[in-house]
Design a protein around this motif. Sequence first.
Motif, PDB file in Angstrom:
ATOM      1  N   LEU A 220       0.946  -1.568   0.068  1.00 33.15           N
ATOM      2  CA  LEU A 220      -0.263  -0.065   0.076  1.00 33.15           C
ATOM      3  C   LEU A 220       0.480   1.151   0.038  1.00 33.15           C
ATOM      4  N   ASP A 221       0.179   1.926  -0.972  1.00 33.01           N
ATOM      5  CA  ASP A 221       0.958   3.266  -0.073  1.00 33.01           C
ATOM      6  C   ASP A 221       0.480   3.912  -0.129  1.00 33.01           C
ATOM      7  N   LEU A 222       1.041   4.839   1.201  1.00 29.06           N
ATOM      8  CA  LEU A 222       0.067   5.462   2.492  1.00 29.06           C
ATOM      9  C   LEU A 222       0.562   7.004   2.081  1.00 29.06           C
ATOM     10  N   THR A 223       0.424   7.448   1.108  1.00 32.06           N
ATOM     11  CA  THR A 223       1.647   8.897   0.526  1.00 32.06           C
ATOM     12  C   THR A 223      -0.501   9.438   0.724  1.00 32.06           C
ATOM     13  N   GLY A 224      -0.724  10.548   1.900  1.00 31.18           N
ATOM     14  CA  GLY A 224      -1.624  11.533   1.878  1.00 31.18           C
ATOM     15  C   GLY A 224      -2.525  10.797   2.786  1.00 31.18           C
ATOM     16  N   ALA A 229      -8.192  13.380  13.802  1.00 30.43           N
ATOM     17  CA  ALA A 229      -8.903  13.975  14.369  1.00 30.43           C
ATOM     18  C   ALA A 229      -8.653  12.535  15.747  1.00 30.43           C
ATOM     19  N   GLY A 230      -8.061  12.632  16.851  1.00 29.18           N
ATOM     20  CA  GLY A 230      -7.864  12.160  18.022  1.00 29.18           C
ATOM     21  C   GLY A 230      -6.486  12.335  17.832  1.00 29.18           C
ATOM     22  N   ILE A 231      -5.205  12.649  16.961  1.00 27.26           N
ATOM     23  CA  ILE A 231      -3.833  12.497  16.879  1.00 27.26           C
ATOM     24  C   ILE A 231      -3.410  13.235  16.470  1.00 27.26           C
ATOM     25  N   ASN A 232      -1.996  13.761  16.104  1.00 27.97           N
ATOM     26  CA  ASN A 232      -1.939  14.459  14.815  1.00 27.97           C
ATOM     27  C   ASN A 232      -0.672  13.612  14.419  1.00 27.97           C
ATOM     28  N   PHE A 233      -0.943  13.517  12.732  1.00 24.07           N
ATOM     29  CA  PHE A 233       0.347  12.575  12.680  1.00 24.07           C
ATOM     30  C   PHE A 233      -0.068  12.493  10.681  1.00 24.07           C
ATOM     31  N   ALA A 234       0.594  12.248   9.928  1.00 24.32           N
ATOM     32  CA  ALA A 234       0.496  12.822   8.232  1.00 24.32           C
ATOM     33  C   ALA A 234       2.008  11.683   8.136  1.00 24.32           C
ATOM     34  N   PHE A 235       1.552  10.539   7.410  1.00 25.04           N
ATOM     35  CA  PHE A 235       2.447   9.947   6.740  1.00 25.04           C
ATOM     36  C   PHE A 235       3.105  10.887   5.738  1.00 25.04           C
ATOM     37  N   PRO A 236       5.126  10.140   5.921  1.00 20.20           N
ATOM     38  CA  PRO A 236       5.292  11.092   4.669  1.00 20.20           C
ATOM     39  C   PRO A 236       5.092  10.569   3.185  1.00 20.20           C
ATOM     40  N   ASP A 237       5.436  11.583   2.389  1.00 16.92           N
ATOM     41  CA  ASP A 237       4.864  11.092   0.894  1.00 16.92           C
ATOM     42  C   ASP A 237       6.333   9.777   0.657  1.00 16.92           C
ATOM     43  N   HIS A 238       5.312   8.608   0.117  1.00 18.23           N
ATOM     44  CA  HIS A 238       6.140   7.415  -0.286  1.00 18.23           C
ATOM     45  C   HIS A 238       6.202   6.723   0.386  1.00 18.23           C
ATOM     46  N   GLN A 267       8.291  -0.491  10.326  1.00 15.37           N
ATOM     47  CA  GLN A 267       8.814   1.134  10.244  1.00 15.37           C
ATOM     48  C   GLN A 267       7.755   1.869  11.951  1.00 15.37           C
ATOM     49  N   SER A 268       8.405   2.515  12.252  1.00 18.49           N
ATOM     50  CA  SER A 268       7.747   3.344  13.042  1.00 18.49           C
ATOM     51  C   SER A 268       7.503   5.157  13.022  1.00 18.49           C
ATOM     52  N   PHE A 269       7.109   5.411  13.455  1.00 13.47           N
ATOM     53  CA  PHE A 269       6.242   6.748  13.354  1.00 13.47           C
ATOM     54  C   PHE A 269       6.103   7.231  14.913  1.00 13.47           C
ATOM     55  N   GLU A 270       6.417   8.815  14.748  1.00 12.91           N
ATOM     56  CA  GLU A 270       6.001   9.324  15.724  1.00 12.91           C
ATOM     57  C   GLU A 270       5.381  10.023  15.761  1.00 12.91           C
ATOM     58  N   TYR A 271       4.044  10.456  16.933  1.00 11.47           N
ATOM     59  CA  TYR A 271       3.066  12.048  16.814  1.00 11.47           C
ATOM     60  C   TYR A 271       3.023  12.405  18.377  1.00 11.47           C
ATOM     61  N   THR A 272       2.284  13.520  17.837  1.00 10.46           N
ATOM     62  CA  THR A 272       2.137  14.259  18.080  1.00 10.46           C
ATOM     63  C   THR A 272       0.315  14.555  18.895  1.00 10.46           C
ATOM     64  N   GLY A 273       0.365  15.038  20.013  1.00 11.45           N
ATOM     65  CA  GLY A 273      -1.189  14.565  20.579  1.00 11.45           C
ATOM     66  C   GLY A 273      -0.896  13.599  22.376  1.00 11.45           C
ATOM     67  N   ILE A 283      -9.878   9.593  13.251  1.00 15.66           N
ATOM     68  CA  ILE A 283     -10.623   9.930  11.746  1.00 15.66           C
ATOM     69  C   ILE A 283      -9.108   9.627  10.966  1.00 15.66           C
ATOM     70  N   LEU A 284      -8.969   8.140  10.589  1.00 15.86           N
ATOM     71  CA  LEU A 284      -7.796   8.745   9.483  1.00 15.86           C
ATOM     72  C   LEU A 284      -8.586   8.413   7.779  1.00 15.86           C
ATOM     73  N   LYS A 285      -7.415   9.352   7.788  1.00 13.78           N
ATOM     74  CA  LYS A 285      -8.668   9.684   5.906  1.00 13.78           C
ATOM     75  C   LYS A 285      -7.126   9.379   4.883  1.00 13.78           C
ATOM     76  N   SER A 286      -7.854   9.715   3.522  1.00 13.99           N
ATOM     77  CA  SER A 286      -5.954   9.767   2.830  1.00 13.99           C
ATOM     78  C   SER A 286      -6.567  10.759   1.766  1.00 13.99           C
ATOM     79  N   ASP A 287      -6.770  10.802  -0.027  1.00 12.80           N
ATOM     80  CA  ASP A 287      -6.531  12.120  -0.148  1.00 12.80           C
ATOM     81  C   ASP A 287      -8.169  11.779  -0.963  1.00 12.80           C
TER      82      ASP A 287
END
Length: 480
Positions: A220-224, A229-238, A267-273, A283-287
Amino acid sequence: INRGSDIDYAEWHHFVFLKNGDHKEIWIDGELFHEGENTTPLFDDWTALGIGSNNAGGSNVAGIVDDFGVWARGLNETEIGLIYNGGSGRPLMTDVLSAGTNTIAVEIHQASASSSDIRFDMMLRGETGSVGSNNVSDPIFFKEPATLKARSYNTDNKGWSALTEAFFSPEGTKADASKLVVSELHYHPANPDTPAERAASRDRDDFEFLELHNISEGSLDLTGVRFEAGINFAFPDHTVLQADKRLLLIRNRSAFEARYGPIEGMQSFEYTGRLSNGGEQLILKSDGLDPIHDFTYDDEPPWPSEADGNGVSLVLVKPAAGLPHGLPSNWTTSSQFGGSPGAAEPTALTYAAWAASSGAQGGPGDDDDQDGLSNFWEFLFGSRPDLASDAPGFSLTIRRADVDGQADDYLFLTYRRNLLANASLTVEVSRDLIHWTADPAMIKPVAQTDNGDGIATVTHRFARPVGQGQHRAFFRLRGQ
């Protein structure tokens, strides 16, 4: 071929004159123009060739020959098409070139001896194979999201060009609810208890995490993709998540690794909030217009309330089925203290399956071995229902502990837990034997140690030191 034909003699054309035995053919621009029979044998050799109807040159074609070739056999339709090559002519064969520098000589003739004009058009196109006139090399096809990195080699200076790259994302590789799930949610972790955890952070929320799982059969391409809602996070492009792989979203990397160890192989990423301890909307959204997931979890029934500060996480039941996230019945608690970030939950063992495998004779409320524990409690503890000496029970001890930098005596409760049991065990406390609560402000989970046999030793601590407040307290275990 005569002047009455549709051929425009003011334009360039490609002619093939073929004689194969008694059969003859004329091909013009890759198409069969004429065929017939001719029993006259070909000459064994010649010194002059006339294109026309008269060997003496009386009725020969008045034109310019750009390229000329003779084959020792009759060509078939496919070979003629390859030679015509869509009007580009026969490609220069690689076997006439040698390694290194080659010189191509071109001879130019004017249309007539008296002409003062000259025109010269030449194109040299290099190809690595016969895959098509417009291809430099065999095409590369991407079935999954991928980054292509390429560079070129200069044979003159023996050097490589700078590396260039491009990301390609084929259709059908974007995330949606049928492909990507929130498989685990640890919204209210246990307090930091070990020296390493307290050194990393004294804020229990820093030990939060979410686990996302790709349940599809392709990457899966998680770009976008982002949380709105809930936490502050967006996946990096590509960002690409491979099939059946998980990734982690964590609030504080140092705190997380102090409790769970280094994150390796995923893979692991840090979020804020931070995730709300009392429940909230995620709420988890894409484009696209519709969200991937939009649900609200809660710390009150019918949601599994054991995940509210008791050291276990919320786990999506049967994540591969892609069940709706908003239904409390689709969630359960983790079998392990702290959850199972980055790994699948162990397959839950039902009471019926346990009873059949352990030889239990009576029902859940019966006590087969007369040790004071019902068969259901033997199931929860992971003990044998037919052996009284295996009754585990639980213990209450007073131990010295350092809490928030202050050493005091605390009451500890220790018991065994069947990690595979499809059931929950909750510690509750009361001051009057009437009102019971699992409030983490009164009783706090401390540790869960896997004994390596499917059984864990679980320890809880009373929140206040012994003697403070001068109140009696009663403990009990609730199994369901």
